[in-house]
Design an enzyme around this catalytic site. Structure first.
Site, PDB file in Angstrom:
ATOM      1  N   TYR A  44      -1.542  -0.730  10.567  1.00  0.00           N
ATOM      2  CA  TYR A  44      -1.657  -1.003   9.133  1.00  0.00           C
ATOM      3  C   TYR A  44      -0.374  -0.596   8.412  1.00  0.00           C
ATOM      4  O   TYR A  44       0.163  -1.355   7.592  1.00  0.00           O
ATOM      5  CB  TYR A  44      -2.850  -0.252   8.564  1.00  0.00           C
ATOM      6  CG  TYR A  44      -3.145  -0.570   7.118  1.00  0.00           C
ATOM      7  CD1 TYR A  44      -4.002  -1.613   6.785  1.00  0.00           C
ATOM      8  CD2 TYR A  44      -2.582   0.174   6.082  1.00  0.00           C
ATOM      9  CE1 TYR A  44      -4.291  -1.902   5.457  1.00  0.00           C
ATOM     10  CE2 TYR A  44      -2.855  -0.112   4.760  1.00  0.00           C
ATOM     11  CZ  TYR A  44      -3.713  -1.148   4.446  1.00  0.00           C
ATOM     12  OH  TYR A  44      -3.979  -1.433   3.125  1.00  0.00           O
ATOM     13  N   SER A  60       0.853  -1.195   0.000  1.00  0.00           N
ATOM     14  CA  SER A  60       0.000   0.000   0.000  1.00  0.00           C
ATOM     15  C   SER A  60       0.882   1.237   0.000  1.00  0.00           C
ATOM     16  O   SER A  60       2.009   1.213   0.519  1.00  0.00           O
ATOM     17  CB  SER A  60      -0.897   0.007   1.243  1.00  0.00           C
ATOM     18  OG  SER A  60      -1.570   1.245   1.372  1.00  0.00           O
TER      19      SER A  60
END
Length: 275
Positions: free
Chosen positions: A175, A162
């Protein structure tokens, strides 16, 4: 008499595009029943490959097979990447069904990046994020590597990270740590697994996945002009964008690429923004 036209040297002639660069290859896609994973699985099929989709959502997985109508080229198996026994069954199932593994896409993960202020973040939730997003990629690579090393034309792994591994919003530490770890895992494994297996990562930015869910929850994305306009590329991303890049990295065309992270975010990480 007019002069004869000169022959064009072979190196100046455009190479014929291969419409099926993954022909004959078997690719495992984790978290492949919805969203970006589904886009990648469909790209593999479009490139002539065969795919085994692994996902915890059985309803979504069965819907993929019903909608694709790809016959023996596509299969689904329930998979929980956080459980090693489930990963082992997934890899064994692929070998039993297809007889080989040429590619692995580690896409499964907890998508919601927000966990609240760090001082209130429970250790169990921190470990859950890393356990799915990072441990899952480790387990899948661990159990698929022996077969990938035996792939006739060389194996390939694509880890879906990501842009949040590179930039952050508040309250997303777990995350970000999991995706940052995945980038480090990518280049480390590329060194360990080469030359038999190439390993690369894709870091998507904003990708609209609303229309790529299972039928019961599928809807058109609600995107404004401002949403699109803030991207230097002029639009929000789609699962097809990530699928096309993944199919390339899995193919022989990417044979000289390993250990890299490819940012696919419409140029957002390169845009300077000030309040």
């Amino acid at each position: 008499m007019p002069p004869r036209p000169r022959a064009v040297p072979s190196f100046l002639r455009p190479a014929a595009a291969d419409p099926a660069p993954l022909r004959g290859r078997v690719v495992l896609v984790t978290g492949g029943a919805q969203g970006i994973g589904r886009g990648i699985a469909q790209a593999v099929l479009a490139a002539g490959g065969r795919v085994l989709v692994g996902d915890v959502d059985v309803e979504a997985g069965r819907a993929c097979l019903d909608e694709w109508q790809a016959g023996d080229a596509a299969a689904f198996q329930r998979l929980d990447v956080g459980r090693e026994a489930s990963v082992q069954r997934f890899v064994t199932g692929a070998l039993r069904r297809f007889g080989r593994i040429d590619g692995l896409v580690n896409n499964a993960g907890i998508a919601d990046p927000h966990t609240g202020p760090l001082e209130r973040l429970d250790l169990r939730e921190w470990r859950r994020r890393l356990g799915v997003n990072l441990d899952g990629a480790f387990l899948c690579a661990k159990h698929a590597l022996p077969a990938l090393r035996q792939a006739p034309a060389g194996g390939a792994i694509v880890n879906v990270a990501s842009t949040r591994a590179l930039q952050s919003e508040p309250d997303t530490e777990a995350y970000a740590a999991s995706k940052g770890g995945l980038l480090a895992f990518t280049h480390a494994l590329a060194i360990s697994a080469g030359p038999e297996v190439r390993v690369n990562a894709i870091s998507p930015g904003w990708v609209a996945t609303d229309g790529w869910r299972k039928p019961a929850t599928r809807r058109s994305p609600k995107l404004s002009r401002a949403d699109h306009a803030q991207h230097p590329a002029g639009r929000v991303g789609t699962p097809e964008d990530i699928g096309a890049l993944a199919a390339f990295l899995l193919s022989p065309k990417a044979g000289f690429i390993s250990g890299e992270n490819f940012v696919a975010d419409g140029g957002m990480v390169r845009r300077m923004q000030y309040l």
